[in-house]
Write a protein that holds these residues in place. Sequence first.
Motif, PDB file in Angstrom:
ATOM      1  N   VAL A  59       6.754  18.715   3.087  1.00  0.00           N
ATOM      2  CA  VAL A  59       6.358  18.831   1.682  1.00  0.00           C
ATOM      3  C   VAL A  59       6.372  20.290   1.257  1.00  0.00           C
ATOM      4  N   ARG A  60       5.884  21.170   2.133  1.00  0.00           N
ATOM      5  CA  ARG A  60       5.893  22.599   1.812  1.00  0.00           C
ATOM      6  C   ARG A  60       7.330  23.115   1.652  1.00  0.00           C
ATOM      7  N   ARG A  61       8.217  22.635   2.516  1.00  0.00           N
ATOM      8  CA  ARG A  61       9.603  23.081   2.418  1.00  0.00           C
ATOM      9  C   ARG A  61      10.258  22.557   1.141  1.00  0.00           C
ATOM     10  N   LEU A  62       9.935  21.306   0.762  1.00  0.00           N
ATOM     11  CA  LEU A  62      10.483  20.747  -0.464  1.00  0.00           C
ATOM     12  C   LEU A  62      10.051  21.573  -1.672  1.00  0.00           C
ATOM     13  N   GLY A  95      -7.793  16.633  -2.529  1.00  0.00           N
ATOM     14  CA  GLY A  95      -6.732  17.373  -3.196  1.00  0.00           C
ATOM     15  C   GLY A  95      -5.527  17.627  -2.326  1.00  0.00           C
ATOM     16  N   LEU A  96      -5.382  16.885  -1.209  1.00  0.00           N
ATOM     17  CA  LEU A  96      -4.236  17.050  -0.327  1.00  0.00           C
ATOM     18  C   LEU A  96      -2.952  16.751  -1.091  1.00  0.00           C
ATOM     19  N   ILE A  97      -1.998  17.674  -1.018  1.00  0.00           N
ATOM     20  CA  ILE A  97      -0.760  17.552  -1.780  1.00  0.00           C
ATOM     21  C   ILE A  97       0.231  16.686  -1.011  1.00  0.00           C
ATOM     22  N   LEU A  98       0.655  15.584  -1.637  1.00  0.00           N
ATOM     23  CA  LEU A  98       1.601  14.656  -1.037  1.00  0.00           C
ATOM     24  C   LEU A  98       3.011  14.942  -1.531  1.00  0.00           C
ATOM     25  N   ARG A  99       3.970  14.325  -0.895  1.00  0.00           N
ATOM     26  CA  ARG A  99       5.354  14.510  -1.310  1.00  0.00           C
ATOM     27  C   ARG A  99       5.565  14.010  -2.739  1.00  0.00           C
ATOM     28  N   ALA A 100       4.893  12.904  -3.086  1.00  0.00           N
ATOM     29  CA  ALA A 100       5.027  12.366  -4.439  1.00  0.00           C
ATOM     30  C   ALA A 100       4.527  13.364  -5.481  1.00  0.00           C
ATOM     31  N   ASP A 101       3.475  14.143  -5.141  1.00  0.00           N
ATOM     32  CA  ASP A 101       2.969  15.147  -6.074  1.00  0.00           C
ATOM     33  C   ASP A 101       4.006  16.233  -6.328  1.00  0.00           C
ATOM     34  N   VAL A 102       4.666  16.690  -5.264  1.00  0.00           N
ATOM     35  CA  VAL A 102       5.681  17.733  -5.410  1.00  0.00           C
ATOM     36  C   VAL A 102       6.872  17.223  -6.219  1.00  0.00           C
ATOM     37  N   GLU A 103       7.326  16.008  -5.897  1.00  0.00           N
ATOM     38  CA  GLU A 103       8.472  15.461  -6.627  1.00  0.00           C
ATOM     39  C   GLU A 103       8.151  15.270  -8.104  1.00  0.00           C
ATOM     40  N   VAL A 128       0.848  -1.181   0.000  1.00  0.00           N
ATOM     41  CA  VAL A 128       0.000   0.000   0.000  1.00  0.00           C
ATOM     42  C   VAL A 128       0.882   1.229   0.000  1.00  0.00           C
ATOM     43  N   LEU A 129       0.666   2.157  -0.924  1.00  0.00           N
ATOM     44  CA  LEU A 129       1.420   3.390  -0.997  1.00  0.00           C
ATOM     45  C   LEU A 129       0.451   4.542  -0.815  1.00  0.00           C
ATOM     46  N   VAL A 130       0.130   4.868   0.435  1.00  0.00           N
ATOM     47  CA  VAL A 130      -0.913   5.834   0.688  1.00  0.00           C
ATOM     48  C   VAL A 130      -0.584   6.604   1.942  1.00  0.00           C
ATOM     49  N   GLY A 131      -1.349   7.670   2.221  1.00  0.00           N
ATOM     50  CA  GLY A 131      -1.311   8.342   3.498  1.00  0.00           C
ATOM     51  C   GLY A 131      -2.495   7.875   4.312  1.00  0.00           C
ATOM     52  N   TYR A 132      -2.409   8.034   5.637  1.00  0.00           N
ATOM     53  CA  TYR A 132      -3.440   7.506   6.509  1.00  0.00           C
ATOM     54  C   TYR A 132      -4.210   8.631   7.171  1.00  0.00           C
ATOM     55  N   GLY A 133      -5.478   8.368   7.487  1.00  0.00           N
ATOM     56  CA  GLY A 133      -6.310   9.326   8.194  1.00  0.00           C
ATOM     57  C   GLY A 133      -7.568   8.650   8.680  1.00  0.00           C
ATOM     58  N   ARG A 190       4.200   7.980   4.918  1.00  0.00           N
ATOM     59  CA  ARG A 190       4.476   8.342   6.310  1.00  0.00           C
ATOM     60  C   ARG A 190       5.319   7.299   7.031  1.00  0.00           C
ATOM     61  N   GLY A 191       5.818   6.323   6.315  1.00  0.00           N
ATOM     62  CA  GLY A 191       6.650   5.298   6.920  1.00  0.00           C
ATOM     63  C   GLY A 191       6.025   3.922   6.804  1.00  0.00           C
ATOM     64  N   LEU A 192       6.663   2.966   7.450  1.00  0.00           N
ATOM     65  CA  LEU A 192       6.226   1.576   7.389  1.00  0.00           C
ATOM     66  C   LEU A 192       5.112   1.324   8.401  1.00  0.00           C
ATOM     67  N   VAL A 193       4.013   0.742   7.929  1.00  0.00           N
ATOM     68  CA  VAL A 193       2.902   0.379   8.809  1.00  0.00           C
ATOM     69  C   VAL A 193       2.517  -1.072   8.543  1.00  0.00           C
ATOM     70  N   VAL A 194       1.796  -1.674   9.485  1.00  0.00           N
ATOM     71  CA  VAL A 194       1.407  -3.079   9.361  1.00  0.00           C
ATOM     72  C   VAL A 194      -0.078  -3.221   9.683  1.00  0.00           C
ATOM     73  N   PRO A 195      -0.968  -3.138   8.685  1.00  0.00           N
ATOM     74  CA  PRO A 195      -2.378  -3.440   8.926  1.00  0.00           C
ATOM     75  C   PRO A 195      -2.547  -4.900   9.355  1.00  0.00           C
TER      76      PRO A 195
END
Length: 478
Positions: A172-175, A193-201, A118-123, A350-355
Amino acid sequence: MGEVREFALPDLGEGLTEATIVRWLVAVGDTVRVDEPVVEVETAKALVEVPCPYAGVVTSHAAEEGGEVAVGSPLVTVAVSPGGEAPGGPDSGGGERVAETGPEPAPEPEHVGGSGNVLVGYGTGRPPGRRPRAALRPPGAGAGEEPRSTADRGTPARGTTNGTVPVISPLVRRLAREHGLELRGMTGSGPDGLILRADVERAVREGREDAAPQQNAQQQYAAQQQNEALPDTAQQRAEKPQQGQERRIPLRGMRGTAAERFARSRAEIPDAGCWVDADATELLAARKEMNAPPGHGEPPAAVSLLALLGRICTAALARFPELNSTVDTKAQEIVVLPEVHLGFAAQTDRGLVVPVVRDAHTLSAEQLTAQMARLTEAARAGRLTPAELTGGTFTLNNYGVFGVDGSTPIINHPEAAMLGVGRIARKPWVVGDELAVRSVVQLSLTFDHRVCDGGTAGGFLRHVADCVEHPARLLRML
């Protein structure tokens, strides 16, 4: 304006004592309703929306985005309106919020590999039908033009802070700032529309490719004009390449929790490892047959390869239960657990997670596939809860999605073992007395040497490999 009330960061459960402000969902001067989310905070477990119990006008924020707030400390102040209704609510005219007008755009689809990575952000997600929080620049807007829905009303759009756009973290903002990228004209691939690091890169990469010829010409002309007017010493300084700057990434939130668990695992668990190559040709053929449409009736539910491997693990753990255990260091006892709660490692922004799939030993391959798909979808939508990220008893780590054959993963504390699965590659293999090309996978087992010796660990891994090579053997255990 009514009485000003202070809302403190509530107890978010799971023993959490602090959180990091990711983004404000309302700006100072905005109106809020009772139980409306006002801020997104990152805890050590997940990204959480915090609702405010008051209705009124937001008068202040207690911290900037990226700042830390302790549980019980002030978070936001609200001027409470008489009667508890927020000004500009549904019963008053002319006060409707910008972010609550217009149709909700369909979210951009995200892709998850068939491996289950999974390559996602969590919320925590949001109720269906909720309107987007940010009014971003519409397509075709000029470089200096404000979004019409925001500029017409003279206030920042909901989901912004003083007119800024929503990004997943201050890093991400600093990048974006370091690369001179304007975030206001960008629509991110995250929720709302949340901007992720991948979007900036990606934007930086595309900008370099598109603007390289024109920028090179402009830079050469500007350098020539500047160098002609500079003294020799200044010109020499201008020609020197800029020294690279170090980057510092805070170990907070889920990344910090993962780092703490890795360090604790290494410090407390005397781990050892073993590995074996297995011929997965028959397993792939069995999966293909399972997913083939029948001659009549409805097609069966698809079975994933990761779920098949999970089913093999639960069957092997029934034969070698020592590996489904934990160590009680205070009582100096090995606690063999009756249920198998199967975790699968997932790499995220956001790092490694384990569902964790609860009671995986009671599920068929189809049911395991459905549960893993549910957790994957929940992760993509940002709805994974802390309970779905904790409580695992055994972990399946599919690092083969990164194109590598083997690895020595760290045990997910306080578990006793982790099975690693490498990539499946076509390799020469001896079948009987003949050399053939087969689909080969490397399996590795990292185990706590306190709970078992090499004989038990080797027996478990060999049993898993035998089931991969001869899937029909699973029928004896079903």
